[in-house]
Design a protein around this motif. Structure first.
Motif, PDB file in Angstrom:
ATOM      1  N   THR A   7     -63.022 127.054  28.772  1.00  0.00           N
ATOM      2  CA  THR A   7     -62.732 125.648  28.999  1.00  0.00           C
ATOM      3  C   THR A   7     -62.301 125.419  30.435  1.00  0.00           C
ATOM      4  O   THR A   7     -62.225 124.294  30.890  1.00  0.00           O
ATOM      5  N   LEU A   9     -62.798 125.266  34.359  1.00  0.00           N
ATOM      6  CA  LEU A   9     -63.947 124.976  35.208  1.00  0.00           C
ATOM      7  C   LEU A   9     -63.963 125.973  36.343  1.00  0.00           C
ATOM      8  O   LEU A   9     -63.087 125.968  37.185  1.00  0.00           O
ATOM      9  N   ASP A  61     -76.607 109.223  33.451  1.00  0.00           N
ATOM     10  CA  ASP A  61     -75.946 110.529  33.596  1.00  0.00           C
ATOM     11  C   ASP A  61     -76.307 111.189  34.919  1.00  0.00           C
ATOM     12  O   ASP A  61     -75.442 111.708  35.622  1.00  0.00           O
ATOM     13  N   ARG A 130     -61.893 115.405  41.258  1.00  0.00           N
ATOM     14  CA  ARG A 130     -62.252 114.825  39.966  1.00  0.00           C
ATOM     15  C   ARG A 130     -63.750 114.897  39.741  1.00  0.00           C
ATOM     16  O   ARG A 130     -64.224 115.047  38.623  1.00  0.00           O
ATOM     17  N   PHE A 133     -65.355 117.768  37.716  1.00  0.00           N
ATOM     18  CA  PHE A 133     -65.157 117.677  36.273  1.00  0.00           C
ATOM     19  C   PHE A 133     -66.196 116.742  35.657  1.00  0.00           C
ATOM     20  O   PHE A 133     -66.703 116.989  34.570  1.00  0.00           O
ATOM     21  N   LEU A 134     -66.521 115.650  36.364  1.00  0.00           N
ATOM     22  CA  LEU A 134     -67.565 114.744  35.884  1.00  0.00           C
ATOM     23  C   LEU A 134     -68.919 115.447  35.900  1.00  0.00           C
ATOM     24  O   LEU A 134     -69.712 115.298  34.969  1.00  0.00           O
ATOM     25  N   GLU A 136     -69.479 118.618  35.538  1.00  0.00           N
ATOM     26  CA  GLU A 136     -69.540 119.551  34.404  1.00  0.00           C
ATOM     27  C   GLU A 136     -69.699 118.799  33.089  1.00  0.00           C
ATOM     28  O   GLU A 136     -70.419 119.243  32.195  1.00  0.00           O
ATOM     29  N   SER A 137     -69.049 117.640  32.975  1.00  0.00           N
ATOM     30  CA  SER A 137     -69.093 116.886  31.721  1.00  0.00           C
ATOM     31  C   SER A 137     -70.466 116.294  31.436  1.00  0.00           C
ATOM     32  O   SER A 137     -70.906 116.256  30.289  1.00  0.00           O
ATOM     33  N   PHE A 138     -71.147 115.814  32.484  1.00  0.00           N
ATOM     34  CA  PHE A 138     -72.391 115.077  32.272  1.00  0.00           C
ATOM     35  C   PHE A 138     -73.647 115.920  32.439  1.00  0.00           C
ATOM     36  O   PHE A 138     -74.722 115.505  32.037  1.00  0.00           O
TER      37      PHE A 138
END
Length: 166
Positions: A7, A9, A61, A130, A133-134, A136-138
Motif C-alpha cells: 500500500t 507508494l 482518467d 499529491r 498519489f493521483l 497511482e490511483s487513476f
C-alpha cells in the motif's frame, strides 16, 4: 501480471513495462513549453489524440494523470538554474503510446531527481507530492527511468489497461 500488494507508494526506478516496441499500434508526442499554461495544451493534445484513437471514454482518467505528470515535470523544468545544454530543445515532452489493450503516457523532464511523494507525516493538502498519489490511483501502474545518452533528466510514465471493446 501480478499486482504489487504494497500500500506504500514506491516509485519504481524502471523502464516501461516489457512490451514489444514493434507492436505499438499508435503513438503521438508533443513538446511543451516551460510554462504552466503548458498543462492546458497537454490536456488538449491528449483529448485530440484519444479522440483519433477512439478512446475518448478514457479521457477523464488519462487527462488527470497527464496533468499531474506534466505539472511535476514543469516544476523541475522551470527553475532558472536548470542547466540547458540545448536551449532550443523543449525541456518537457509528452508521449502517448497505444498498444492493443494498453495506453501509456510518458513525460520527459530535465531533472534527474527521483519522483517523490509526501511522507505520511507531511501535509497531504499541500500541492506538491499529491500528484503522484493521483497518478497511482487513476493509472494501472507507473514508474520512471533516467535518460541515457545525450538527453539529460528522466521519463515518468503511467500505464492504462484498455478494455477490448474499442
Amino acid at each position: 501480471m501480478g499486482t504489487n500488494g504494497s500500500t506504500m507508494l514506491e516509485p519504481l526506478r524502471q523502464g516501461l513495462p516489457p512490451i514489444d516496441a514493434a507492436s505499438v499500434s499508435s503513438s503521438a508526442s508533443c513538446a511543451l513549453p516551460a510554462r504552466y499554461e503548458a498543462v492546458r495544451g497537454a490536456r488538449q493534445f491528449t483529448n485530440t489524440t484519444l479522440s483519433q484513437w477512439n478512446l475518448s471514454d478514457r479521457f477523464d482518467d488519462v487527462a488527470l494523470v497527464v496533468s499531474e505528470l506534466v505539472t511535476n515535470a514543469l516544476r523541475h523544468a522551470l527553475p532558472a538554474d536548470t542547466p540547458r545544454e540545448h536551449p532550443l530543445d523543449p525541456p518537457v515532452r509528452l508521449h502517448l503510446m497505444r498498444w492493443a489493450g494498453r495506453l501509456v503516457c510518458a513525460v520527459r523532464d530535465p531533472s534527474p531527481d527521483t519522483p517523490a511523494t509526501r511522507s505520511s507525516g507531511e501535509d497531504f493538502s499541500a500541492e506538491s507530492g499529491r500528484g503522484l498519489f493521483l497518478v497511482e490511483s487513476f493509472s494501472d501502474s507507473w514508474g520512471w527511468h533516467p535518460l541515457a545518452g545525450a538527453l539529460h533528466g528522466k521519463v515518468v510514465w503511467a500505464l492504462f489497461r484498455l478494455t477490448d471493446g474499442a
